[in-house]
Design a protein around this motif. Sequence first.
Motif, PDB file in Angstrom:
ATOM      1  N   LYS A  98       2.483   1.710   7.863  1.00 47.08           N
ATOM      2  CA  LYS A  98       1.984   0.712   6.919  1.00 47.08           C
ATOM      3  C   LYS A  98       2.956   0.510   5.775  1.00 47.08           C
ATOM      4  O   LYS A  98       3.874   1.314   5.568  1.00 47.08           O
ATOM      5  CB  LYS A  98       0.619   1.123   6.386  1.00 47.08           C
ATOM      6  N   CYS A  99       2.697  -0.565   5.021  1.00 44.91           N
ATOM      7  CA  CYS A  99       3.423  -0.784   3.786  1.00 44.91           C
ATOM      8  C   CYS A  99       2.692   0.005   2.709  1.00 44.91           C
ATOM      9  O   CYS A  99       1.478  -0.058   2.601  1.00 44.91           O
ATOM     10  CB  CYS A  99       3.450  -2.263   3.434  1.00 44.91           C
ATOM     11  N   ALA A 100       3.448   0.776   1.930  1.00 42.28           N
ATOM     12  CA  ALA A 100       2.812   1.644   0.941  1.00 42.28           C
ATOM     13  C   ALA A 100       3.136   1.215  -0.489  1.00 42.28           C
ATOM     14  O   ALA A 100       3.077   2.005  -1.408  1.00 42.28           O
ATOM     15  CB  ALA A 100       3.243   3.090   1.168  1.00 42.28           C
ATOM     16  N   GLY A 106      -1.509 -10.122   0.957  1.00 42.82           N
ATOM     17  CA  GLY A 106      -1.671  -9.668   2.350  1.00 42.82           C
ATOM     18  C   GLY A 106      -1.206  -8.237   2.570  1.00 42.82           C
ATOM     19  O   GLY A 106      -1.055  -7.790   3.711  1.00 42.82           O
ATOM     20  N   HIS A 107      -0.981  -7.520   1.495  1.00 42.15           N
ATOM     21  CA  HIS A 107      -0.430  -6.151   1.591  1.00 42.15           C
ATOM     22  C   HIS A 107      -1.232  -5.243   2.524  1.00 42.15           C
ATOM     23  O   HIS A 107      -0.669  -4.500   3.331  1.00 42.15           O
ATOM     24  CB  HIS A 107      -0.342  -5.554   0.187  1.00 42.15           C
ATOM     25  N   GLY A 108      -2.573  -5.332   2.394  1.00 39.38           N
ATOM     26  CA  GLY A 108      -3.439  -4.458   3.192  1.00 39.38           C
ATOM     27  C   GLY A 108      -3.285  -4.674   4.687  1.00 39.38           C
ATOM     28  O   GLY A 108      -3.561  -3.789   5.488  1.00 39.38           O
ATOM     29  N   TYR A 131       2.267  -2.051  -3.070  1.00 40.86           N
ATOM     30  CA  TYR A 131       1.544  -3.315  -3.179  1.00 40.86           C
ATOM     31  C   TYR A 131       2.533  -4.479  -3.307  1.00 40.86           C
ATOM     32  O   TYR A 131       3.363  -4.491  -4.204  1.00 40.86           O
ATOM     33  CB  TYR A 131       0.594  -3.292  -4.374  1.00 40.86           C
ATOM     34  N   CYS A 132       2.439  -5.443  -2.385  1.00 40.26           N
ATOM     35  CA  CYS A 132       3.476  -6.464  -2.330  1.00 40.26           C
ATOM     36  C   CYS A 132       2.886  -7.866  -2.334  1.00 40.26           C
ATOM     37  O   CYS A 132       3.606  -8.841  -2.153  1.00 40.26           O
ATOM     38  CB  CYS A 132       4.329  -6.249  -1.080  1.00 40.26           C
ATOM     39  N   GLY A 133       1.581  -7.982  -2.548  1.00 40.29           N
ATOM     40  CA  GLY A 133       0.971  -9.311  -2.569  1.00 40.29           C
ATOM     41  C   GLY A 133      -0.377  -9.291  -1.881  1.00 40.29           C
ATOM     42  O   GLY A 133      -0.856  -8.245  -1.452  1.00 40.29           O
TER      43      GLY A 133
HETATM   44 CU    CU Z   1       2.876  -4.061   0.835  1.00 39.40          CU
END
Ligand code: CU
Length: 228
Positions: A197-199, A205-207, A201-203
């Motif tokens: 996962k992306c860890a 749709g991050h989840g 917060y990037c916007g």
């Molecule tokens: Cu992210």
Amino acid sequence: MKRLLLLPIFLLLAGCNITTLNPKSDTASEQSFLIWFSFGLMMIVVVVVFVLFIRFFMKYRYTEAKKDFLPQDVHGNLKLEITWTVLPILLLIILAVPTIAITYDQSPGPKSSEQQEHIDVYVTAQQYLWTFKHENGKEDRNKLVLPAGKPVVFHLKSKDVIHSFWVPALGGKVDVLPGKELTYQINNPQKGSYEGKCAEYCGIGHGDMRFDAEVVAMDVYQQYLARE
Ligand SMILES: [Cu+2]
């Protein structure tokens, strides 16, 4: 009633799958060793503090017999002061040696420093998608396939904002930066399907910025690379 109140807590805990403590690569094993090692060391301190606390609590508590007792005035105790200064320093040194060694050894860097035989994977993060490109040009989205038992060097870059690459079972998270490629090595991953996962917060749709990581046998990996 009280037990009923605890139920949501248990349900929440049951849902948290701490794969960091169930490592599936040498890299993740070293990291979880550090977690357990520092936890163990802290527990020793906790036990000593609580044993002393209870001991003093019993020994010096107020009783009828000690009603008029006035403790003697003392000024400092050199032995005690040295003990409680030296002991924490020793504990910190014991904690620091493996932590610094493993952290420096595993730290991602701006270039790949590894000379040994390894697999390269080029990882591109963007809002909200992972692209994995392999040595022969084979590309896949949100699916990372790796051969078991080989060191893997990830070349991480971002197309837009800062993301973070994380497969908890295989290794700690690494920031993925726009404008600067970082490399991160994971050693000896074991066969299995893991969650990535992306860890960071990037916007909005991050989840949803998740991917599957599959570690397979070398011949299966070769077949995967050969597939269109
Ligand atoms: Cu992210």
